[in-house]
Design a protein around this motif. Structure first.
Motif, short mmCIF file in Angstrom:
data_model
loop_
_atom_site.label_atom_id
_atom_site.label_comp_id
_atom_site.label_asym_id
_atom_site.label_seq_id
_atom_site.Cartn_x
_atom_site.Cartn_y
_atom_site.Cartn_z
N TYR A 153 0.89 -1.15 0.20
CA TYR A 153 -0.11 -0.12 -0.04
C TYR A 153 0.94 1.28 0.11
CZ TYR A 153 -4.03 -2.75 1.12
OH TYR A 153 -5.37 -3.72 0.97
N VAL A 154 0.42 2.36 -0.79
CA VAL A 154 1.09 3.68 -0.64
C VAL A 154 0.33 4.79 -0.62
CG1 VAL A 154 1.35 3.30 -3.10
CG2 VAL A 154 2.84 4.72 -1.89
N PHE A 155 0.38 5.76 0.17
CA PHE A 155 -0.48 7.03 0.20
C PHE A 155 0.12 7.81 -0.99
CE2 PHE A 155 -1.63 5.59 4.52
CZ PHE A 155 -2.81 6.04 4.41
N THR A 156 -0.62 8.13 -2.08
CA THR A 156 -0.01 8.79 -3.21
C THR A 156 -0.92 10.07 -3.31
OG1 THR A 156 0.39 6.53 -4.24
CG2 THR A 156 0.03 8.59 -5.47
N ASP A 157 0.06 11.21 -3.64
CA ASP A 157 -0.43 12.44 -4.18
C ASP A 157 -0.42 12.56 -5.65
OD1 ASP A 157 -0.74 15.40 -4.70
OD2 ASP A 157 -1.33 15.66 -2.44
N PRO A 158 -1.30 12.84 -6.26
CA PRO A 158 -1.07 13.05 -7.98
C PRO A 158 0.03 14.02 -8.12
CG PRO A 158 -3.22 13.75 -7.24
CD PRO A 158 -2.77 13.16 -5.96
N ASN A 159 0.13 14.98 -7.39
CA ASN A 159 1.35 16.21 -7.66
C ASN A 159 2.61 15.87 -7.01
OD1 ASN A 159 -0.18 17.88 -9.11
ND2 ASN A 159 -1.37 18.90 -7.47
N PRO B 167 -6.61 17.69 -4.52
CA PRO B 167 -7.98 16.92 -4.51
C PRO B 167 -8.65 16.80 -5.61
CG PRO B 167 -7.59 18.81 -2.76
CD PRO B 167 -6.19 18.95 -3.65
N GLY B 168 -8.49 17.81 -6.59
CA GLY B 168 -9.21 17.54 -7.71
C GLY B 168 -8.78 16.56 -8.85
N LYS B 169 -7.26 16.46 -8.87
CA LYS B 169 -6.68 15.52 -9.80
C LYS B 169 -6.81 13.96 -8.86
CE LYS B 169 -3.07 17.99 -11.64
NZ LYS B 169 -1.55 18.37 -11.80
N HIS C 241 -2.71 2.23 -4.39
CA HIS C 241 -2.35 3.65 -4.29
C HIS C 241 -3.65 4.20 -3.64
CE1 HIS C 241 1.27 3.97 -6.93
NE2 HIS C 241 0.77 2.87 -7.56
N ILE C 242 -3.40 4.71 -2.36
CA ILE C 242 -4.39 5.11 -1.43
C ILE C 242 -4.41 6.71 -1.74
CG2 ILE C 242 -5.36 5.48 0.91
CD1 ILE C 242 -3.88 3.04 1.63
N MET C 243 -5.32 7.21 -2.72
CA MET C 243 -5.28 8.45 -2.86
C MET C 243 -5.34 9.69 -1.94
SD MET C 243 -4.20 7.75 -5.99
CE MET C 243 -4.02 9.27 -6.48
N VAL C 244 -4.49 10.52 -1.98
CA VAL C 244 -4.85 11.95 -1.34
C VAL C 244 -4.59 13.01 -1.86
CG1 VAL C 244 -4.42 10.68 1.12
CG2 VAL C 244 -2.58 11.52 -0.17
N GLY C 245 -5.20 14.01 -1.40
CA GLY C 245 -4.74 15.43 -2.10
C GLY C 245 -4.32 16.43 -1.13
N ILE C 246 -3.12 16.61 -0.78
CA ILE C 246 -2.49 17.24 0.08
C ILE C 246 -1.36 18.10 -0.12
CG2 ILE C 246 -3.30 15.71 1.79
CD1 ILE C 246 -0.24 14.62 2.09
N LEU C 247 -0.81 17.95 -1.38
CA LEU C 247 0.07 18.67 -1.52
C LEU C 247 0.14 20.07 -2.10
CD1 LEU C 247 2.95 16.10 -3.11
CD2 LEU C 247 2.45 17.05 -0.63
N LYS D 28 1.62 10.19 -19.83
CA LYS D 28 1.07 10.10 -21.25
C LYS D 28 -0.34 10.95 -21.13
CE LYS D 28 2.60 5.26 -22.37
NZ LYS D 28 2.13 4.06 -22.75
N ARG D 29 -0.95 11.00 -20.12
CA ARG D 29 -1.97 11.84 -20.10
C ARG D 29 -2.28 12.26 -18.68
NH1 ARG D 29 -5.22 8.73 -21.90
NH2 ARG D 29 -6.36 7.92 -20.31
N GLU D 30 -1.88 13.43 -18.17
CA GLU D 30 -1.81 13.66 -16.81
C GLU D 30 -3.41 13.96 -16.50
OE1 GLU D 30 0.98 16.12 -14.91
OE2 GLU D 30 2.33 16.04 -16.35
N ALA D 31 -3.79 13.86 -15.10
CA ALA D 31 -4.86 13.91 -14.81
C ALA D 31 -5.42 15.55 -14.45
CB ALA D 31 -5.19 13.13 -13.31
#
Length: 253
Positions: A126-132, A167-169, A156-162, A190-193
């Motif tokens: 498991y890994v906490f992942t921020d898309p940025n 959060p939107g990504k 990937h445990i998605m978070v939006g903290i950076l 290839k195609r960023e969120a």
């Protein structure tokens, strides 16, 4: 870092007690005093040298409590053998480390994650992942040999903290028709969120739950990587691992 020894950084917290609390009436007065200070007494055990002892949790840290022979005083600490070994580690691993690891693993499995790799992989990480997060992206790239060979599945445990778009990504990835494909496209560049202007209620709840879990585990950075060793103990690595650490986290290539 593992739950049994915790040499550095913070341990995952238990959202509920590991076991039914021992009745205060069954505890020595000194141990009762520790219990009243918030130490969770998990189970008694017999320590080296014949000392009565208790496996416990002090905050997020497994600890051993040793009783003096007269039963009137309690000592928190590490009992060291002639070669510097921690004499109570096996008992703490069994009574605290493994139950806490199993409990936390279930909490991670119940979070909102995106699978990266085969569902038949022998090893799950498991890994906490921020898309940025650039370090999350580095770990994603470094893990490709294990993922592509089918040996490991990253969750990937998605978070939006950076940043403001995180959060939107993260919501866009969780809400995608094929989240795994969307995450792969994003991390491979290839195609960023694209950040959603309005986060759907379901994705918002998922992100909040993931962020709450991350906070409860006292993790302050992404990627925060969690894996079980062969003994069933949970380890946590924060930040992109060095090459020498990858084999420990992901297993043999």
């Amino acid at each position: 870092m593992n739950f049994a020894t915790a040499p550095r950084a913070a341990l995952a917290c238990a959202l509920l007690p590991l076991a039914a609390p021992l009745a205060a009436a069954d505890l020595p007065a000194a141990v009762k005093a520790l219990q009243q200070e918030g130490v969770e007494i998990v189970a008694p055990f017999k320590a080296a040298g014949g000392l009565a002892a208790y496996a416990a949790m002090a905050g997020k840290r497994p600890v051993a409590i040793y009783m003096t022979p007269d039963g009137k005083h309690a000592i928190l600490g590490t009992m060291v053998g002639a070669h510097g070994e921690d004499m109570s580690k096996p008992q703490l691993d069994k009574l605290v480390g493994k139950p806490l690891a199993a409990k936390t693993w279930k909490e991670l499995a119940a979070s909102a994650w995106i699978a990266d790799g085969s569902a038949k992989a022998a090893r799950v990480v498991y890994v906490f992942t921020d898309p940025n997060c650039p370090y999350c992206n580095k770990f994603w790239k470094d893990a490709r040999p294990w993922i592509d060979s089918g040996k490991v599945q990253l969750r990937h445990i998605m978070v939006g903290i950076l940043g403001p778009t995180s959060p939107g990504k993260a919501a866009a990835l969780l809400s995608a028709r094929d989240p795994a494909a969307a995450l792969h496209a994003h991390e491979s560049r290839k195609r960023e969120a694209s950040a959603l202007a309005s986060v759907p209620a379901r994705a918002a709840a998922q992100l909040q739950g993931n962020h709450t879990l991350m906070q409860q585990m006292e993790l302050g950075a992404t990627p925060a990587i969690m894996y079980l060793d062969s003994a069933g103990l949970l380890h946590i690595e924060q930040g992109a691992p060095q090459p020498a650490r990858l084999a420990q986290i992901l297993g043999p290539r």
